[in-house]
Write a protein that holds these residues in place. Structure first.
Motif, PDB file in Angstrom:
ATOM      1  N   LEU A  24       0.836  -1.196   0.000  1.00 20.52           N
ATOM      2  CA  LEU A  24       0.000   0.000   0.000  1.00 20.52           C
ATOM      3  C   LEU A  24       0.875   1.252   0.000  1.00 20.52           C
ATOM      4  CD1 LEU A  24      -2.690   1.510   0.200  1.00 20.52           C
ATOM      5  CD2 LEU A  24      -2.586   1.187   2.691  1.00 20.52           C
ATOM      6  N   LYS A  25       1.872   1.277   0.855  1.00 17.26           N
ATOM      7  CA  LYS A  25       2.750   2.448   0.938  1.00 17.26           C
ATOM      8  C   LYS A  25       3.479   2.700  -0.374  1.00 17.26           C
ATOM      9  CE  LYS A  25       3.515   2.344   5.907  1.00 17.26           C
ATOM     10  NZ  LYS A  25       4.455   2.137   7.001  1.00 17.26           N
ATOM     11  N   SER A  26       4.038   1.660  -0.972  1.00 15.32           N
ATOM     12  CA  SER A  26       4.778   1.843  -2.222  1.00 15.32           C
ATOM     13  C   SER A  26       3.856   2.240  -3.370  1.00 15.32           C
ATOM     14  CB  SER A  26       5.588   0.596  -2.576  1.00 15.32           C
ATOM     15  OG  SER A  26       4.743  -0.469  -2.944  1.00 15.32           O
ATOM     16  N   THR A  27       2.648   1.711  -3.382  1.00 12.41           N
ATOM     17  CA  THR A  27       1.690   2.070  -4.430  1.00 12.41           C
ATOM     18  C   THR A  27       1.286   3.527  -4.296  1.00 12.41           C
ATOM     19  OG1 THR A  27       0.865  -0.194  -4.565  1.00 12.41           O
ATOM     20  CG2 THR A  27      -0.568   1.530  -5.431  1.00 12.41           C
ATOM     21  N   GLU A  28       0.987   3.954  -3.078  1.00 14.32           N
ATOM     22  CA  GLU A  28       0.613   5.355  -2.868  1.00 14.32           C
ATOM     23  C   GLU A  28       1.748   6.284  -3.280  1.00 14.32           C
ATOM     24  OE1 GLU A  28      -2.613   5.318   0.744  1.00 14.32           O
ATOM     25  OE2 GLU A  28      -0.502   5.202   1.309  1.00 14.32           O
ATOM     26  N   GLU A  29       2.963   5.955  -2.918  1.00 14.27           N
ATOM     27  CA  GLU A  29       4.103   6.800  -3.274  1.00 14.27           C
ATOM     28  C   GLU A  29       4.294   6.855  -4.781  1.00 14.27           C
ATOM     29  OE1 GLU A  29       7.413   5.204  -1.088  1.00 14.27           O
ATOM     30  OE2 GLU A  29       6.598   5.858   0.834  1.00 14.27           O
ATOM     31  N   LEU A  30       4.211   5.705  -5.443  1.00 14.25           N
ATOM     32  CA  LEU A  30       4.400   5.661  -6.885  1.00 14.25           C
ATOM     33  C   LEU A  30       3.340   6.483  -7.609  1.00 14.25           C
ATOM     34  CD1 LEU A  30       5.768   4.502  -9.461  1.00 14.25           C
ATOM     35  CD2 LEU A  30       4.112   2.642  -9.325  1.00 14.25           C
ATOM     36  N   VAL A  31       2.085   6.244  -7.282  1.00 11.81           N
ATOM     37  CA  VAL A  31       0.999   6.957  -7.959  1.00 11.81           C
ATOM     38  C   VAL A  31       1.098   8.454  -7.683  1.00 11.81           C
ATOM     39  CG1 VAL A  31      -1.503   7.263  -8.100  1.00 11.81           C
ATOM     40  CG2 VAL A  31      -0.534   4.961  -8.064  1.00 11.81           C
ATOM     41  N   TYR A  32       1.348   8.817  -6.446  1.00 10.48           N
ATOM     42  CA  TYR A  32       1.472  10.235  -6.108  1.00 10.48           C
ATOM     43  C   TYR A  32       2.627  10.872  -6.883  1.00 10.48           C
ATOM     44  CZ  TYR A  32       2.004  14.548  -3.510  1.00 10.48           C
ATOM     45  OH  TYR A  32       2.111  15.874  -3.163  1.00 10.48           O
ATOM     46  N   ASP A  33       3.774  10.209  -6.926  1.00 10.88           N
ATOM     47  CA  ASP A  33       4.930  10.749  -7.644  1.00 10.88           C
ATOM     48  C   ASP A  33       4.653  10.889  -9.137  1.00 10.88           C
ATOM     49  OD1 ASP A  33       6.293  10.825  -5.251  1.00 10.88           O
ATOM     50  OD2 ASP A  33       7.560   9.092  -5.678  1.00 10.88           O
ATOM     51  N   VAL A  34       4.052   9.873  -9.736  1.00 10.46           N
ATOM     52  CA  VAL A  34       3.755   9.913 -11.174  1.00 10.46           C
ATOM     53  C   VAL A  34       2.770  11.033 -11.479  1.00 10.46           C
ATOM     54  CG1 VAL A  34       2.626   8.662 -13.069  1.00 10.46           C
ATOM     55  CG2 VAL A  34       4.318   7.499 -11.646  1.00 10.46           C
ATOM     56  N   LEU A  35       1.715  11.119 -10.681  1.00  8.17           N
ATOM     57  CA  LEU A  35       0.715  12.162 -10.913  1.00  8.17           C
ATOM     58  C   LEU A  35       1.306  13.553 -10.713  1.00  8.17           C
ATOM     59  CD1 LEU A  35      -2.461  10.630  -9.262  1.00  8.17           C
ATOM     60  CD2 LEU A  35      -2.083  11.050 -11.685  1.00  8.17           C
ATOM     61  N   LEU A  60      -9.050   9.745  -2.154  1.00  5.83           N
ATOM     62  CA  LEU A  60     -10.265   9.310  -1.457  1.00  5.83           C
ATOM     63  C   LEU A  60     -10.276   7.801  -1.263  1.00  5.83           C
ATOM     64  CD1 LEU A  60     -12.977  11.566  -3.140  1.00  5.83           C
ATOM     65  CD2 LEU A  60     -12.215  11.637  -0.757  1.00  5.83           C
ATOM     66  N   GLU A  61      -9.909   7.071  -2.292  1.00  6.91           N
ATOM     67  CA  GLU A  61      -9.863   5.616  -2.159  1.00  6.91           C
ATOM     68  C   GLU A  61      -8.818   5.199  -1.143  1.00  6.91           C
ATOM     69  OE1 GLU A  61     -10.049   1.565  -4.719  1.00  6.91           O
ATOM     70  OE2 GLU A  61      -9.506   3.382  -5.784  1.00  6.91           O
ATOM     71  N   GLY A  62      -7.671   5.867  -1.160  1.00  3.68           N
ATOM     72  CA  GLY A  62      -6.629   5.573  -0.187  1.00  3.68           C
ATOM     73  C   GLY A  62      -7.095   5.817   1.233  1.00  3.68           C
ATOM     74  N   THR A  63      -7.868   6.859   1.428  1.00  5.67           N
ATOM     75  CA  THR A  63      -8.414   7.156   2.749  1.00  5.67           C
ATOM     76  C   THR A  63      -9.333   6.031   3.218  1.00  5.67           C
ATOM     77  OG1 THR A  63      -8.235   9.533   2.390  1.00  5.67           O
ATOM     78  CG2 THR A  63      -9.798   8.799   4.082  1.00  5.67           C
ATOM     79  N   MET A  64     -10.189   5.560   2.341  1.00  3.72           N
ATOM     80  CA  MET A  64     -11.105   4.465   2.699  1.00  3.72           C
ATOM     81  C   MET A  64     -10.326   3.180   3.005  1.00  3.72           C
ATOM     82  SD  MET A  64     -14.036   5.800   2.800  1.00  3.72           S
ATOM     83  CE  MET A  64     -15.064   4.381   2.944  1.00  3.72           C
ATOM     84  N   ILE A  65      -9.318   2.892   2.203  1.00  2.00           N
ATOM     85  CA  ILE A  65      -8.499   1.699   2.426  1.00  2.00           C
ATOM     86  C   ILE A  65      -7.797   1.795   3.780  1.00  2.00           C
ATOM     87  CG2 ILE A  65      -6.399   0.490   1.682  1.00  2.00           C
ATOM     88  CD1 ILE A  65      -7.314   1.104  -1.234  1.00  2.00           C
ATOM     89  N   ARG A  66      -7.144   2.925   4.030  1.00  2.00           N
ATOM     90  CA  ARG A  66      -6.416   3.096   5.292  1.00  2.00           C
ATOM     91  C   ARG A  66      -7.351   3.034   6.493  1.00  2.00           C
ATOM     92  NH1 ARG A  66      -3.985   6.604   2.095  1.00  2.00           N
ATOM     93  NH2 ARG A  66      -4.950   8.454   3.016  1.00  2.00           N
ATOM     94  N   MET A  67      -8.543   3.592   6.367  1.00  2.00           N
ATOM     95  CA  MET A  67      -9.509   3.552   7.469  1.00  2.00           C
ATOM     96  C   MET A  67      -9.866   2.104   7.813  1.00  2.00           C
ATOM     97  SD  MET A  67     -13.304   5.268   7.675  1.00  2.00           S
ATOM     98  CE  MET A  67     -14.009   4.127   6.491  1.00  2.00           C
ATOM     99  N   VAL A 108      -6.130  -3.067  -2.310  1.00  2.00           N
ATOM    100  CA  VAL A 108      -4.676  -2.815  -2.223  1.00  2.00           C
ATOM    101  C   VAL A 108      -3.943  -3.722  -3.207  1.00  2.00           C
ATOM    102  CG1 VAL A 108      -2.619  -3.052  -0.766  1.00  2.00           C
ATOM    103  CG2 VAL A 108      -4.690  -2.001   0.164  1.00  2.00           C
ATOM    104  N   ARG A 109      -4.300  -4.987  -3.211  1.00  2.00           N
ATOM    105  CA  ARG A 109      -3.638  -5.930  -4.120  1.00  2.00           C
ATOM    106  C   ARG A 109      -3.858  -5.533  -5.575  1.00  2.00           C
ATOM    107  NH1 ARG A 109      -5.534 -10.993  -0.454  1.00  2.00           N
ATOM    108  NH2 ARG A 109      -3.714 -11.020   0.915  1.00  2.00           N
TER     109      ARG A 109
END
Length: 120
Positions: A24-35, A60-67, A108-109
């Motif tokens: 989850l952490k690596s995906t969020e970082e990658l997507v955020y960096d690319v965007l 928003l999706e990340g927030t729901m996943i993390r929650m 996440v997967r």
């Protein structure tokens, strides 16, 4: 409930801590960096608007996943702490997921696989 339903409704403590959360952490970082890079480098206002919308949706999706994962981590805090500290031995420690946690784990997967396609 058949076997596939049971399997999808649980995750091991080890898998949660050492596979899913890092993904989850690596995906969020990658997507955020690319965007961020794409938004900074585009001169097309329409593309910028679309990317900004996608970034908002992803956040928003990340927030729901993390929650939902936070709820799972809180429910099984004792088991997870035992696994992290090594007190739990080599047992699998299956954690039963509610429907929202199961959806978050599946998402996440799915997001991780998609992010890997971006880099591959």
């Amino acid at each position: 409930m058949d076997q596939s339903d049971t399997t999808s409704a649980q995750i091991t403590a080890h898998e949660l801590l050492y596979d899913l959360v890092p993904k989850l952490k690596s995906t969020e970082e990658l997507v955020y960096d690319v965007l961020t890079v794409r938004m900074q480098t585009t001169s097309d206002p329409e593309v910028h608007r679309l990317l900004k919308g996608f970034k908002t949706e992803f956040e928003l999706e990340g927030t729901m996943i993390r929650m939902n994962l936070k709820n799972l981590l809180r429910r099984y805090a004792d088991v997870l702490e035992a696994v992290k500290s090594g007190r739990a031995g080599r047992d699998e420690h299956p954690l039963m997921l509610d429907e929202y946690e199961a959806a978050a784990v599946a998402r996440v997967r799915q997001l991780y696989r998609k992010a890997q396609q971006l880099t591959g």
